[in-house]
Design a protein around this motif. Structure first.
Motif, PDB file in Angstrom:
ATOM      1  N   VAL A 211      38.708  35.990  49.272  1.00 39.12           N
ATOM      2  CA  VAL A 211      37.607  36.415  48.787  1.00 39.12           C
ATOM      3  C   VAL A 211      37.065  35.672  47.592  1.00 39.12           C
ATOM      4  CG1 VAL A 211      36.367  38.481  47.903  1.00 39.12           C
ATOM      5  CG2 VAL A 211      38.252  38.621  49.590  1.00 39.12           C
ATOM      6  N   GLN A 212      35.524  35.539  47.598  1.00 41.36           N
ATOM      7  CA  GLN A 212      35.020  34.867  46.378  1.00 41.36           C
ATOM      8  C   GLN A 212      33.923  35.429  46.101  1.00 41.36           C
ATOM      9  OE1 GLN A 212      34.318  30.865  47.852  1.00 41.36           O
ATOM     10  NE2 GLN A 212      36.351  30.220  46.945  1.00 41.36           N
ATOM     11  N   PHE A 213      33.526  35.749  44.866  1.00 43.53           N
ATOM     12  CA  PHE A 213      32.192  36.283  44.141  1.00 43.53           C
ATOM     13  C   PHE A 213      31.319  35.278  44.027  1.00 43.53           C
ATOM     14  CE2 PHE A 213      35.443  39.640  42.737  1.00 43.53           C
ATOM     15  CZ  PHE A 213      34.694  40.665  43.447  1.00 43.53           C
ATOM     16  N   GLU A 214      30.241  35.575  44.525  1.00 43.73           N
ATOM     17  CA  GLU A 214      29.018  34.577  44.279  1.00 43.73           C
ATOM     18  C   GLU A 214      28.559  34.895  42.879  1.00 43.73           C
ATOM     19  OE1 GLU A 214      24.737  34.835  45.980  1.00 43.73           O
ATOM     20  OE2 GLU A 214      26.018  33.980  47.303  1.00 43.73           O
ATOM     21  N   SER A 215      28.752  33.890  42.007  1.00 54.73           N
ATOM     22  CA  SER A 215      28.475  34.194  40.458  1.00 54.73           C
ATOM     23  C   SER A 215      28.387  32.740  39.909  1.00 54.73           C
ATOM     24  CB  SER A 215      29.694  34.984  39.809  1.00 54.73           C
ATOM     25  OG  SER A 215      29.222  35.339  38.507  1.00 54.73           O
ATOM     26  N   ASP A 216      27.461  32.833  38.744  1.00 55.15           N
ATOM     27  CA  ASP A 216      27.351  31.655  37.948  1.00 55.15           C
ATOM     28  C   ASP A 216      28.321  31.559  36.687  1.00 55.15           C
ATOM     29  OD1 ASP A 216      25.367  30.658  39.520  1.00 55.15           O
ATOM     30  OD2 ASP A 216      23.698  31.751  38.333  1.00 55.15           O
ATOM     31  N   ASP A 217      28.827  32.923  36.617  1.00 56.03           N
ATOM     32  CA  ASP A 217      29.714  33.120  35.358  1.00 56.03           C
ATOM     33  C   ASP A 217      31.198  32.583  35.951  1.00 56.03           C
ATOM     34  OD1 ASP A 217      31.356  34.304  33.434  1.00 56.03           O
ATOM     35  OD2 ASP A 217      30.094  36.096  33.320  1.00 56.03           O
ATOM     36  N   PRO A 218      31.719  31.618  35.176  1.00 51.09           N
ATOM     37  CA  PRO A 218      32.973  31.100  35.610  1.00 51.09           C
ATOM     38  C   PRO A 218      34.122  32.376  35.523  1.00 51.09           C
ATOM     39  CG  PRO A 218      32.376  30.114  33.629  1.00 51.09           C
ATOM     40  CD  PRO A 218      31.246  30.905  34.024  1.00 51.09           C
ATOM     41  N   ARG A 219      33.880  33.272  34.758  1.00 48.27           N
ATOM     42  CA  ARG A 219      34.910  34.294  34.642  1.00 48.27           C
ATOM     43  C   ARG A 219      35.316  34.968  35.842  1.00 48.27           C
ATOM     44  NH1 ARG A 219      33.593  38.518  30.994  1.00 48.27           N
ATOM     45  NH2 ARG A 219      31.332  38.188  31.970  1.00 48.27           N
ATOM     46  N   PHE A 220      34.038  34.969  36.684  1.00 44.43           N
ATOM     47  CA  PHE A 220      34.249  35.481  38.233  1.00 44.43           C
ATOM     48  C   PHE A 220      34.327  34.716  39.164  1.00 44.43           C
ATOM     49  CE2 PHE A 220      31.664  38.512  35.424  1.00 44.43           C
ATOM     50  CZ  PHE A 220      32.487  39.506  35.448  1.00 44.43           C
ATOM     51  N   GLN A 221      34.697  33.442  39.106  1.00 43.13           N
ATOM     52  CA  GLN A 221      34.845  32.597  40.057  1.00 43.13           C
ATOM     53  C   GLN A 221      36.069  32.378  40.529  1.00 43.13           C
ATOM     54  OE1 GLN A 221      32.581  28.995  38.644  1.00 43.13           O
ATOM     55  NE2 GLN A 221      30.736  30.081  39.141  1.00 43.13           N
TER      56      GLN A 221
ATOM     57  N   THR B 114      49.083  49.631  52.318  1.00 39.91           N
ATOM     58  CA  THR B 114      49.251  48.924  50.772  1.00 39.91           C
ATOM     59  C   THR B 114      48.182  47.852  50.680  1.00 39.91           C
ATOM     60  OG1 THR B 114      51.672  49.750  50.727  1.00 39.91           O
ATOM     61  CG2 THR B 114      50.849  47.740  49.239  1.00 39.91           C
ATOM     62  N   ILE B 115      47.470  47.761  49.538  1.00 44.31           N
ATOM     63  CA  ILE B 115      46.652  46.653  49.410  1.00 44.31           C
ATOM     64  C   ILE B 115      47.047  45.867  48.087  1.00 44.31           C
ATOM     65  CG2 ILE B 115      44.343  45.844  48.882  1.00 44.31           C
ATOM     66  CD1 ILE B 115      43.334  48.124  50.507  1.00 44.31           C
ATOM     67  N   THR B 116      47.161  44.648  48.212  1.00 44.00           N
ATOM     68  CA  THR B 116      47.669  43.891  47.093  1.00 44.00           C
ATOM     69  C   THR B 116      46.483  42.747  46.749  1.00 44.00           C
ATOM     70  OG1 THR B 116      48.950  42.462  48.054  1.00 44.00           O
ATOM     71  CG2 THR B 116      50.166  44.325  47.019  1.00 44.00           C
ATOM     72  N   ALA B 117      46.025  42.421  45.846  1.00 46.51           N
ATOM     73  CA  ALA B 117      45.420  41.276  45.345  1.00 46.51           C
ATOM     74  C   ALA B 117      45.979  40.370  44.519  1.00 46.51           C
ATOM     75  CB  ALA B 117      43.954  41.908  44.650  1.00 46.51           C
ATOM     76  N   THR B 118      45.995  39.181  44.751  1.00 46.34           N
ATOM     77  CA  THR B 118      46.497  38.047  43.787  1.00 46.34           C
ATOM     78  C   THR B 118      45.235  37.094  43.486  1.00 46.34           C
ATOM     79  OG1 THR B 118      46.902  36.505  45.622  1.00 46.34           O
ATOM     80  CG2 THR B 118      48.756  37.977  44.688  1.00 46.34           C
ATOM     81  N   ASN B 119      45.450  36.511  42.405  1.00 50.13           N
ATOM     82  CA  ASN B 119      44.572  35.422  41.714  1.00 50.13           C
ATOM     83  C   ASN B 119      43.126  36.267  41.477  1.00 50.13           C
ATOM     84  OD1 ASN B 119      45.983  33.242  42.001  1.00 50.13           O
ATOM     85  ND2 ASN B 119      45.660  33.155  44.122  1.00 50.13           N
ATOM     86  N   VAL B 120      43.179  37.409  40.935  1.00 51.76           N
ATOM     87  CA  VAL B 120      41.962  38.179  40.632  1.00 51.76           C
ATOM     88  C   VAL B 120      41.164  37.441  39.557  1.00 51.76           C
ATOM     89  CG1 VAL B 120      41.076  40.461  39.848  1.00 51.76           C
ATOM     90  CG2 VAL B 120      43.131  40.397  41.288  1.00 51.76           C
ATOM     91  N   PRO B 121      39.740  37.075  39.482  1.00 45.58           N
ATOM     92  CA  PRO B 121      39.271  36.465  38.363  1.00 45.58           C
ATOM     93  C   PRO B 121      39.454  37.034  37.158  1.00 45.58           C
ATOM     94  CG  PRO B 121      38.094  36.724  40.498  1.00 45.58           C
ATOM     95  CD  PRO B 121      39.028  37.629  40.869  1.00 45.58           C
ATOM     96  N   PRO B 122      39.661  36.349  35.963  1.00 42.48           N
ATOM     97  CA  PRO B 122      39.754  36.749  34.845  1.00 42.48           C
ATOM     98  C   PRO B 122      38.928  37.604  34.394  1.00 42.48           C
ATOM     99  CG  PRO B 122      39.402  34.353  34.589  1.00 42.48           C
ATOM    100  CD  PRO B 122      39.401  34.754  36.082  1.00 42.48           C
ATOM    101  N   GLY B 123      37.568  37.525  34.719  1.00 46.03           N
ATOM    102  CA  GLY B 123      36.341  38.536  34.250  1.00 46.03           C
ATOM    103  C   GLY B 123      36.573  39.837  34.775  1.00 46.03           C
ATOM    104  N   ILE B 124      37.732  40.083  35.598  1.00 46.09           N
ATOM    105  CA  ILE B 124      37.858  41.503  36.363  1.00 46.09           C
ATOM    106  C   ILE B 124      39.015  42.077  35.550  1.00 46.09           C
ATOM    107  CG2 ILE B 124      38.277  42.879  38.176  1.00 46.09           C
ATOM    108  CD1 ILE B 124      36.888  40.734  39.891  1.00 46.09           C
ATOM    109  N   SER B 125      38.890  43.152  34.688  1.00 48.23           N
ATOM    110  CA  SER B 125      40.046  43.607  33.992  1.00 48.23           C
ATOM    111  C   SER B 125      41.098  44.182  34.817  1.00 48.23           C
ATOM    112  CB  SER B 125      39.635  44.767  32.749  1.00 48.23           C
ATOM    113  OG  SER B 125      39.334  46.019  33.298  1.00 48.23           O
TER     114      SER B 125
END
Length: 125
Positions: free
Chosen positions: A65-75, A94-105
């Motif tokens: 999954v990728q967020f469409e964003s100009d902000d590098p914190r969400f890329q 069970t849902i796990t997520a890895t490599n969550v963009p750093p802009g998402i706390s």
């Protein structure tokens, strides 16, 4: 997916959906009117481009999954893995997520994933 994936009070529309390994989807998450949150893609939206990496019915789903964003914190590319395991009275999901963009706390991400799981439980019951 549009019925259960959006967290909290958000709504969603699915603009493209090709559910096969290598297939892609595009979903727009819309924040409620009057929300103080600012979207990752625009003021009131998060646009998600996803790709199905693996689909094993009744067992496992892996998405990139990728967020469409100009902000590098969400890329970047986040990987979401959904596991389904039969249990005595139903299915444990069970849902796990890895490599969550750093802009998402971590707390915001956990809250969103918990809301998604509640939505899914309500959807299938």
């Amino acid at each position: 997916m549009a019925n259960w994936r959006p967290p909290a009070d958000m709504t969603a529309r699915v603009e493209h959906f090709d559910p096969r390994p290598g297939g892609r989807y595009r979903m727009v998450l819309v924040y409620p009117d009057g929300s103080v949150s600012h979207g990752k893609s625009s003021e009131h939206e998060d646009v998600i481009d996803g790709r199905f990496v693996e689909i094993f019915p009744d067992e496992r789903l892996v998405e990139e999954v990728q967020f469409e964003s100009d902000d590098p914190r969400f890329q970047g590319t986040m990987t979401i893995t959904t596991l389904l395991v039969p249990v005595r009275d139903g299915t444990r999901l069970t849902i796990t997520a890895t490599n969550v963009p750093p802009g998402i706390s971590e707390s915001d991400h956990r809250t969103g994933m918990e809301a998604t799981l509640r939505n899914l439980a309500n959807f299938v019951e």
